[in-house]
Motif scaffolding. Sequence first.
Motif, short mmCIF file in Angstrom:
data_model
loop_
_atom_site.label_atom_id
_atom_site.label_comp_id
_atom_site.label_asym_id
_atom_site.label_seq_id
_atom_site.Cartn_x
_atom_site.Cartn_y
_atom_site.Cartn_z
N LEU A 853 0.83 -1.21 0.00
CA LEU A 853 0.00 0.00 0.00
C LEU A 853 0.87 1.26 0.00
O LEU A 853 0.51 2.27 -0.63
N VAL A 854 2.00 1.22 0.72
CA VAL A 854 2.93 2.36 0.68
C VAL A 854 3.44 2.54 -0.75
O VAL A 854 3.55 3.66 -1.25
N GLU A 855 3.74 1.43 -1.41
CA GLU A 855 4.22 1.50 -2.80
C GLU A 855 3.16 2.11 -3.71
O GLU A 855 3.46 2.91 -4.60
N LEU A 856 1.88 1.73 -3.48
CA LEU A 856 0.80 2.18 -4.36
C LEU A 856 0.34 3.60 -4.04
O LEU A 856 0.06 4.40 -4.95
N TRP A 857 0.23 3.92 -2.74
CA TRP A 857 -0.40 5.17 -2.35
C TRP A 857 0.53 6.11 -1.59
O TRP A 857 0.12 7.20 -1.17
N GLY A 858 1.78 5.73 -1.38
CA GLY A 858 2.63 6.50 -0.48
C GLY A 858 3.43 7.62 -1.12
O GLY A 858 4.09 8.38 -0.41
N ALA A 859 3.38 7.74 -2.43
CA ALA A 859 4.13 8.82 -3.09
C ALA A 859 3.41 10.15 -2.89
O ALA A 859 2.28 10.21 -2.40
N LYS A 860 4.07 11.19 -3.28
CA LYS A 860 3.51 12.53 -3.05
C LYS A 860 2.24 12.76 -3.85
O LYS A 860 1.41 13.60 -3.48
N ASP A 861 2.08 12.01 -4.95
CA ASP A 861 0.86 12.14 -5.74
C ASP A 861 -0.10 10.99 -5.48
O ASP A 861 -0.98 10.70 -6.28
N GLY A 862 0.07 10.32 -4.34
CA GLY A 862 -0.76 9.16 -4.02
C GLY A 862 -2.09 9.54 -3.41
O GLY A 862 -2.55 10.68 -3.52
N MET A 863 -2.71 8.59 -2.73
CA MET A 863 -4.03 8.80 -2.15
C MET A 863 -3.97 9.92 -1.10
O MET A 863 -3.07 9.95 -0.27
N VAL A 864 -4.96 10.77 -1.15
CA VAL A 864 -5.03 11.90 -0.23
C VAL A 864 -5.16 11.38 1.20
O VAL A 864 -5.99 10.51 1.49
N GLY A 865 -4.34 11.88 2.09
CA GLY A 865 -4.41 11.51 3.49
C GLY A 865 -3.57 10.28 3.86
O GLY A 865 -3.37 10.01 5.05
N PHE A 866 -3.10 9.55 2.86
CA PHE A 866 -2.36 8.33 3.19
C PHE A 866 -1.00 8.62 3.82
O PHE A 866 -0.57 7.87 4.70
N PRO A 867 -0.27 9.68 3.41
CA PRO A 867 1.00 9.98 4.10
C PRO A 867 0.83 10.17 5.60
O PRO A 867 1.67 9.72 6.38
N ASP A 868 -0.26 10.82 6.00
CA ASP A 868 -0.51 10.97 7.44
C ASP A 868 -0.68 9.60 8.10
O ASP A 868 -0.19 9.37 9.22
N PHE A 869 -1.37 8.68 7.41
CA PHE A 869 -1.57 7.34 7.95
C PHE A 869 -0.23 6.62 8.09
O PHE A 869 -0.02 5.87 9.05
N ILE A 870 0.67 6.84 7.13
CA ILE A 870 2.00 6.21 7.20
C ILE A 870 2.70 6.61 8.49
O ILE A 870 3.18 5.76 9.24
N TYR A 871 2.75 7.92 8.75
CA TYR A 871 3.50 8.41 9.89
C TYR A 871 2.80 8.13 11.23
O TYR A 871 3.47 7.86 12.23
#
Length: 963
Positions: A853-871
């Motif tokens: 999921l990080v690979e699919l949605w973790g880039a800067k242009d990925g799913m909105v809000g997912f970077p926050d979920f990562i951290y």
Amino acid sequence: MIVSVERPVAGLFLCHNLGICFDSAVVAVCYTNNTSVSIIDMDEQALLGLNPNADACYRQRAIAYFEQLKESHDAWEVCAEALAKSVYSDDHVKFFCFQLMNTQAEKPFIRNKAAQVFALTFVMEYLTHWPKFFFDILSLVGLNPHGVDIYLRTLMAIDAEVVDRDIVHTAEEVRRNTLIKDNMREHVIPSLVESWYQILGAYQQSHPEITCQCLEVVGAYVSWIDLNLIANDRFVNLLLSQMCVEDLREEACDCLFEIVNKGMDPTDKTKLIESLCQVLQSAGFFNVEQEEDVDFLAKFSRLVNGMGQSLVLSWTKLAKSGDVKVAAETLRALEAKVPLLIKLLVHEDDDISANIVGFCYDYLHVLKQLPLLTDQQKANVEAIMLAVMKKLTYDDEYNFDNEGEDEAMFVEYRKQLKMLLDRLAQVSPELLLEAVRRVFSSTMQTWQTASFMEVEVAIRLLYMLGEALPASHGAHFSGDTAKTSTLQDMMRTLVSCGVSSYQHTSVVLEFFETVVRYDKFFLVEPQHIPNVLMAFLDHRGLRHSSPKVRSRVAYLFSRFVKTLHKHMNAFIEDILTRIQDLLELVPPENGVPALLTSDDQLFVFETAGVLVVNGEGPAERKQALMRSLLMPLTDAFRLLLAKLATEREEERQAVLADCLSHAVGFASRTSKAFSNKQTVKHCGCTEVYRDCLQTFLPALSCPVQRGALRSAVRSFLHRMIICLEEEVLPFIPAASEHMLKDCEPKDLQEFIPLISQITAKFKQVFMPLVLAIFEVLGRPAEDNDQAAALEKQMLRRSYFTFIQTIASSGMNEVMASQGVENIERVLFTIIQGAVDFPDPIAQKTCFIILSKLVELWGAKDGMVGFPDFIYKHIVPACFLAPLKPTFDLTDAQTVLTLSECALTLKMIHHKRGHEFIQYLQTEYLPSLQVSPEITQELCQVLQQPDVKVLKNYIKVRIQWRKP
């Protein structure tokens, strides 16, 4: 050398400074049953008299006490336990116990226990405290037959403890055992060998059983001692003389076998074997046809096999080394044994024959390597062929109706003979083909009057040629003209001579097996297809009186039709008519035994499907034939389902559900006939299978026997998703609703693969399944209900595997389209699975999902809000999971979980770059009170390309945080 010692006290052997010390593990070998023997209170005053310096009165008391204990039935057990538990530290008392055990060792089992105690003592004490163990034991037990018996048993027990490779030892035990063997070779083996020689000579007349024991000891020890101590004129002549003694010759054979098998220089090995063979031959042992003792001949065959294989090994080594002259001499010596080999191979006793197969196989391997065979070698090959063909034949005593252990052994023996036949084909395929043709043709000419054994083996040989003379994709009837014409002639004879009518089941089965093995013959000569079809369909095949034949023919007929379906068009309707009664769903109340079992019927339904689908008629005709095939099933299904709904008796319910499951299974099996070219739609059968679905789906809501019915319908849905594709979509919502209603964990676990298939195919039915799983996992369960806990654990694993499939197979948009709230619920279950549940298999899967999921949605242009979920959640999971007390790095699955955890961190760094490093340095790691030095180290390791470095770092560094 056998030695003696003084007897300072009457009847007692006393040995000074033995330093014997027993481990408590020895106790286990000292009992006759599982009941512990209490240590009686020994007469301490009497024991004082064992000391050589004791007063005369104490010594007299010791002697009297010794005699008293000798009369006790359990004194040996008491002494063994006293030794094992180190009750007494005085060496004289310990030796006193040894002596008592020896005097009471009258029964074999007591002698074995005593020998085990001696052996365990030897292993612990020989290197450090008791270097003269063997001499003292001989002195202890004496030179009488009773004492020699215990001495030999002790030697065998020592071999089991120190040498036996079947016993698993620790590295320390292996090192200790190596030291023991080295020390024994240097200091005691020559004396032991001398004692064996004396025993073999002294007892062969008076006590043959002791001589046999001694021969067993020599055979056991010869593998690791200096062979020159045994393989000399004196010792070998003694062994050869015992080959002539009826009571000793079997053990002498085994002993010589071990000597022959001992590794040594190839030239010396050849000389040793030749000298043995000269003596054995001059003594008449090679005249095996005159020997009536089959037990001895089985041993002798094993000995000859060992000598032959040793000669082959010597020839191989000499040939590789370039020693042409000696290699040629070894080959001559080897071939001189072939006449004996053939005598033993063709012997009527299969054990004797089986024991020589290894030598025969290796000899043929030698011939395969030679550039050109001599006339004698060709004659040897032919003789071996004839022997193999003869030995493949069943005997009169083979019980085909009730095959037991003897029959199973013959089947295994036949497999060995098949290996020889395959090797013969490699040596000389022309000779083998001609030999089989000769036997086959002569037998088929007279099959009406020949015994079933002769007819069966003749067809069997033709069958076995299919593997012995392999062809690409079974193309035996193209290419080499000599081979193809011979095989074609034999097959033509087989299908036209009428042998399929032979009354013995073994012949009939071999006929059909061979027809199917060479099914491509009918592509060359299709005119024989009608006759063979009739054989399959009438009393010779599917309607044979033997259930075994009917069952096997059902399978073989399916294979036959699959291969030749293009040639079946003219016979389709006739075949379907003839098998119509075999396609009926037999209702449970019928009471009439069916010709075929339900498993056999599966093959018949598949065959019918193949005939319908691959026919040359229009789609309308195929639809009509398929409907006539499936409509009786659906009609019967409706009636039986209605009966099941009203049935109250549980046993009757199970019978009805079983019959309903068969109906669904039969319909499903017909769909296997469709292919990429001949699809359901192309054949006009879509409506037929939609009707089946419409009929079967109501079974999902049946309140009884849900497990069996759901399993059957679920399997049918699997097939329909493949065959009907989008045509199945209207049925999915209702099917899913029924399957997800009132589910148990096991039901859901079995439903997940179907939902995975639906999701992969149509991107549907994701969230209903997930919500059903959440509901089941959220149900309270009793703390001590282990079965329910296990079911939930398995469901949880299946759920995570389902999510992994969605994430890893390009279906992430299925998850992404479920709405923010639903996505969050799913993601939190994955975090929970990675951290909170002590199940490393599920944890590993969760980290694989998170990484993906990080690979699919973790880039800067990925799913909105997912970077926050990562951290906020994924990064903490990667550090918190290894800190759990249940995270056991001695467990292999946990180590794999740690690897996936490290890969997830690497993926976050790959997608978020320096931002992630800065977050660790300034926020997360300081919040865990990690020192700046370790934080810096971790960040540096994280930026290295090799993930193993990070994994090892986490393994070493993170664990310090564990409580």
